[in-house]
Every structure is written in C-alpha cells, then in structure tokens.
Design an enzyme around this catalytic site. Structure first.
Site, mmCIF file in Angstrom:
data_model
loop_
_atom_site.group_PDB
_atom_site.id
_atom_site.type_symbol
_atom_site.label_atom_id
_atom_site.label_comp_id
_atom_site.label_asym_id
_atom_site.label_seq_id
_atom_site.Cartn_x
_atom_site.Cartn_y
_atom_site.Cartn_z
ATOM 1 N N SER A 207 57.988 18.133 41.885
ATOM 2 C CA SER A 207 58.516 17.029 41.095
ATOM 3 C C SER A 207 57.757 16.912 39.770
ATOM 4 C CB SER A 207 58.478 15.734 41.915
ATOM 5 O OG SER A 207 59.308 14.744 41.359
ATOM 6 N N ASP A 313 69.328 18.438 45.569
ATOM 7 C CA ASP A 313 68.360 17.486 45.014
ATOM 8 C C ASP A 313 69.086 16.569 44.037
ATOM 9 O OD1 ASP A 313 66.255 16.141 43.793
ATOM 10 O OD2 ASP A 313 64.958 17.914 43.738
ATOM 11 N N HIS A 344 65.228 16.568 47.677
ATOM 12 C CA HIS A 344 63.949 16.626 46.965
ATOM 13 C C HIS A 344 62.818 16.810 47.990
ATOM 14 C CE1 HIS A 344 61.954 16.043 43.125
ATOM 15 N NE2 HIS A 344 61.158 15.098 43.618
#
Length: 662
Positions: A207, A313, A344
């Site tokens: 991320s 995601d 994610h």
C-alpha cells in the site's frame, strides 16, 4: 521453509565460526561469488539462518534529509530503526539492507495483525512489524524500518507522495551509501556512519509503503537495487480521481492529517494548506499531481521490480499496477509480477510458503548477488481460482492484441450485443444515472433491461477466452444535464468459484493456528496467524472497471460544464487484469453512470445517450480478434472482412518477462 529459534549459545557459536570462514573465503573467491558469500550465510545457492536474531544489534538513527518541511528553521531528521546481525559486525562483514519506509508504524499498524513498532527504555525497537526482520536478519541482512517525514519519531511534514515524504526515505538510502549524515539521537550533534553495510538496498512494502518504494525508485537513487511494491500507488491522482471523477469524498489533506504525529499536526499547517490548494476536488490535473506521478519518471528507475497486486483491489485499483508496469517495460526495467484474486491483501496472507521462498530468492539474487536463476524464471504468476495459479514467461503473454469490439443495439432497449460486427449508424442506447446502484447491481441484472445501465454481451463462448492487460472503452455520449459521470465494467457471466473480495478480509479468513517464519524473541514473535481462502460460488464476476467525468473529455487539466444534448467523446481507461472467460460463459460490457460506493456522483443526475456507431471497447485479448471470432460462433458468422480488419489493433510492446529488455 519454516525456521524456528534455536538455542542462543549454539547459534552464536556457529555464527561466529561462519563469519570468520566467510571473511577468509571472500579473499579467495571471484567478485560475484565473493559478494554472495560476504555475509557468511550463503550455502547451497541460498542464504541460510546462521546468525542469532535475539543477539542482533538493535539501534536507531536520525538521518538529516536536508529539508525543512515544517519551517522551524532546522533541517528535518528522519528516524530509522535498524536490526542487523551482531556476528557479522564483529567479523567486519558488511550486509545489505531490506528497507520498509512507512507512515503507519505508530498510527495504524502493519500486516494482517496491525502490528506497531514497540521500543525498549533506550528507544531501540523491540517489535518490528511483519516477518522481514525475523527471517532475513539471521540470513545476513539488515532490516531498516523508516518513519516517513512527519510520522512517529521523524521530524517534518507528510506531504503525501511529495518531496518531503519521498525525500525522507531517499535520504536513508543516501546515508546507507555514505552520502548523507545521521545522528544517534533526534537532537544530537555526533554523527554516525553506516560502515556496516554494503549499501545495496531493497525496498518492500504494501500500500503506502509500496508506493514509497515506487517513488524512491523513480528518483534513480544509487544503491537501491530492487523494490517489491505490493498493492502500491503509481500516481497519486489516480488514487483520488479517475479521469476527473472523484473516487473519494475527501482529499490527501485528510490522509496526511491521519498519519502525522501530534507535533507534526501542530507545525505543518502551511503544508496542509498547500495540499488543499494543489489538490482541488474538481478533479482537475494540477502540478501537485504531476509531481506525484511516478510513471512519468520511470526512465530513472534502475532497480529491478517485483510487483504484486490483487486484481480485485478496490482500494489501490489495478490501474496503478498496469500503468506502472507499462512505464517500466518501456524503459527496459527487469520485472516480475504476481496477480491474485484478492482485494488489498499481502501475499504473505494468501500464498505464504511460496511467497517467503520467492522473496528470499529475489533478495538473495539482487542484494547478495546469488546466481539462483530467479531472473530467468517465469515473469508472471496469476491466480485463476482460489489457490490455483498459472505461470507465464512474460506479461502480457505473447500473442496479446488490443481488439476492437463494437457495441450494438439489441432487440430490447438496454440489452445490446458485443462483438466484431460494427454498429449501425445512428443507433443509440440510453440510461439514467442512479448513484444508489453499483457494479454488482448492474452485473446481477446483466440480462434484464433496467433504466440505470445498458449491457452488451457476447454470445456463449465455445472456447476459453483470455483477457490480459489494460483495456479501454471509448464512448460518444450526450447528457441531459451539465454534468455526468460514466462507468464501464467488464463482467464474466457464468458460474464460478472466486475469492470473496468483498468480504471483511477481502478474500482471506484468519485461522486460529500460527506458523513461524524466522526466529522469535520475547518481544517480537516470528509466528503469524494462518489464513485460508474465503471463497464463494457466484454466477457473475466483475473483472475490470473504469470511470470518468464526461466534463473532462477535452482536457484533464480543466473540466467544463456540459452542454445538454451535445455529443462528447471520451476514452475510459479500464483497470489492468488477467482473466480467462471459460467456454460456456459470456463476456459482458456494462455502461452506466455513477458506480455507487466506488466513485462520487456528479452534481446532477443526468440521462445519458450513447452513440453506438461512434463507441467501442478495446480489450487486450490473447489471440486478438481471431480468438474472439473462433470463440463466439455468431460473431464469426456475421462479421464482415471490414469488421475484422477494424478490430485488429496489436497491443503496444509494453510488457515482458524478466529477461526481456526490449
């Protein structure tokens, strides 16, 4: 693969002997082999856990990044927590670095268990989140965990992917390579050098952490040998907007405020104001976004890239991966990719054993110089169903071509066909935006005429059809009002078992058992919760999606009010994916307005009319138009030679395996 803690005395004795032997061997070996053996850990083509994790050196330094982002008249100092093998230091052996730079070490946590850094009374790290330190320090690596500017124990302000944030991580690599100054304390005056490292650094992170890896690589900093970005952003504009359409109801100023320390919030008001000014909610592209578009700086990337992304995601969409991959490929960067069916999620939590083994070999090759062949192996692993993976030499695979598909009106309004045969001039379809609905509502009703969308479907496929890459949908449309947001989603219609990416853990579930990867201490366990696939059987799956504001059709820099009834043409970029539509299924393209919950609605609720003859989809199909023609009997029977010629548009040569540098 599992490595458990040994008795410390035995480990230390073995470690010292190995370190002394390695020091002698490096004198006798050729350069590449000597580099691999320099830490005293390489045996049988891989680094081995010969050093003690419990006895490792744990220290903190504050690196001067040369900036004064908080305007206090002093340059900012960036906190870096270091864990490195003591035995290698005693023997004078230098080690490479695995670095995770993050804003989350005190506010939010890392990994499936949201781990935070913890410290002892001297301010040295006790718990380092994730398994990197537990696993790699015994194998002759240092692990460096960096607090980005304005977060946790670092000075400065977090400017969301800008000079301060990126510069704070880059400064640590500069220090590791002797180009920057660090101090033992945040306010001290005695400098400390990194004379214990080779300077070779690999950055990793999921991320935001992975985004920083992309950003630092795009500076071209010397010493950064490889990056492993997991579910990472490649352009901050595309995190908040897509082609003028807002993806969230807040901007980057909210995010910086969320992660900054209390002192940074007090001292960084000017930076916050600059963020608000530079990132207007209009969706216009500004210089603020240009500075945070790392794809435009891919020519500076010298590090190899092992990218990992969940194809479902919905936080960091795969558009980020796709455009980053394209840019790297254009510049001949060595690269590898894993694409999962998850949302994610970190690969440690959906393919753990294979992930640790592959990551181990990757870092051994690029940081220790071990000739293990990973740079010549398959360039892409793709998850086809939960836990079932295929491999390709390169991504996109050979034979992939951007294939033009026409949108044709059907016998029932709102239900059209998708194929090679051109649409009739003057034919149209219409829908009325309904922000209360989203792509799952549309896909579930793909065969039912509904006012909020129009669906175009192929006939039943007679053979498997593979879509691999980033597609587009070009629409010529008019709006009944002065604004309109458009969505385009690609759907697989047919029964299938998938990961439940809309579930609480986005495709995984936690188990009660734990498995251990590396060595533990009393304050830092190497044992993590096991997981399993969270699967479900469905009759449809959205496999790619894209959105746009019609008012930005002429310029991304300046959105304009629409003239009701006037036709505008815009090409919507679809998120990258890799999906096989099985024989017996159908491929659908759904065009609609606001994808509720994924984009923000326009300030009006328009009726939109699409000119079908001037609209089309461009999908990256393996085998191109020929594959589509042979898998859809009706398309092959009715398409003319002119239709087939128009549909063939070879995909640009943007993709490749690790050994493909064209």
């Amino acid at each position: 693969m599992l490595s458990h803690a040994r008795g410390n005395r035995t480990t230390q004795l073995i470690s010292v002997v190995a370190a002394l032997a390695a020091a002698l061997l490096t004198v006798l070996m050729p350069p590449a082999t000597a580099q691999a053996a320099a830490t005293g850990t390489v045996r049988g083509g891989a680094s081995q856990p010969v050093y003690s994790y419990e006895d490792a050196i744990r220290e903190a330094v504050w690196v001067d990044d040369g900036l004064d982002s908080d305007g206090d008249g002093k340059t900012d100092r960036i906190a870096a927590d270091i864990i490195r093998p003591r035995e290698a230091a005693r023997a004078g052996l230098k080690v490479p670095v695995i670095m995770d730079a993050s804003p989350y070490y005190s506010c939010c946590g890392r990994g499936n268990e949201s781990q935070l850094k913890t410290y002892d009374a001297n301010g040295n790290v006790v718990q380092a989140p994730l398994f990197y330190d537990n696993y790699f320090v015994p194998r002759g690596y240092a692990v460096v965990l960096v607090d980005l500017a304005g977060t946790n124990r670092s000075d400065g302000c977090d400017d969301i992917g800008g000079p301060s944030e990126v510069g704070s991580a880059k400064a640590v690599i500069d220090w590791l390579n002797g180009r920057a100054t660090a101090y033992r304390t945040r306010t001290g005056t005695t400098p400390v050098t990194a004379d214990w490292t080779t300077g070779s650094t690999g950055m990793i992170g999921k991320s935001w952490d992975g985004t920083i890896a992309n950003a630092v690589a795009a500076t071209g900093v010397k010493g950064l040998k490889t990056i492993v970005p997991i579910s990472a952003i490649s352009s901050w504009y595309d995190y908040y907007f897509q082609q003028g359409a807002a993806l969230y109801d807040s901007g980057p100023d909210w995010l910086s405020d969320y992660v900054e320390s209390a002192s940074a919030r007090k001292n960084c008001e000017a930076v916050q104001e600059a963020i608000v000014k530079g990132a207007p909610r209009s969706g216009d592209w500004t210089d603020f976004w240009s500075a945070r578009d790392y794809t435009k700086k891919a020519s500076k990337v010298h590090a190899s890239v092992f990218a990992v992304h969940g194809m479902q995601d919905l936080n960091v969409r795969t558009k980020h991966f796709g455009q980053w991959w394209d840019a790297l490929a254009k510049n001949g960067v060595q690269r590898k990719v894993w694409l999962s069916q998850t949302g994610h999620v970190d690969p440690f939590d959906y393919r753990r054993t294979q992930w640790v083994d592959t990551l181990h070999r990757w870092f051994d090759h690029y940081l220790l110089g071990v000739r293990n062949g990973i740079d010549h192996e398959a360039g892409a692993d793709v998850e086809r169903s939960p836990g079932q993976w295929t491999r390709d030499a390169r991504w996109e695979p050979h034979g992939t071509a951007q294939t033009r598909l026409s949108l044709r009106a059907g016998a029932t309004a709102g239900l059209g066909t998708l194929g090679l045969k051109a649409a009739k001039p003057g034919s149209t379809e219409s829908f009325t935006d309904d922000p209360s609905l989203w792509e799952e509502d549309w896909a579930a009703a793909a065969d039912t005429a509904t006012p909020a969308k129009t669906a175009f479907t192929t006939g039943t496929l007679t053979k498997d059809l593979r879509l691999s890459g980033s597609g587009t949908v070009t629409l010529t449309a008019s709006s009944s009002t002065a604004s309109a947001h458009l969505s385009a989603v690609v759907v697989d219609l047919g029964p299938q078992t998938i990961r439940d990416y809309l579930g609480a853990k986005e495709g995984i579930v936690n188990l009660t058992t734990r498995s251990c990867y590396g060595e533990s201490t009393a304050g830092d366990s190497a044992c993590f919760l096991d997981t399993a696939a969270d699967s479900e059987t469905v009759d449809h799956q959205v496999v790619s999606r894209g959105w746009a504001d019609l008012g930005h059709s002429a310029s991304l820099r300046h959105g304009t009010a629409l003239t009701p009834g006037k036709k505008y043409t815009i090409t919507i970029q679809l998120a990258a994916t890799d999906h096989v539509f099985p024989a017996g299924h159908r491929l659908a393209l759904i065009v609609a307005g606001t994808d509720g919950g994924l984009i923000e609605p326009a300030d009006t609720t328009p009726a939109v009319t699409v000119d079908l003859a001037r609209s089309s989809a461009g999908l990256p199909l393996v085998g191109g138009h020929g594959a589509l023609a042979t898998t859809t009997a009706t398309a092959a029977a009715t398409a003319t030679a002119e239709d087939l010629t128009a549909s063939l548009a070879p995909a640009p040569h943007l993709f490749g395996g690790l050994d493909d540098q064209s």
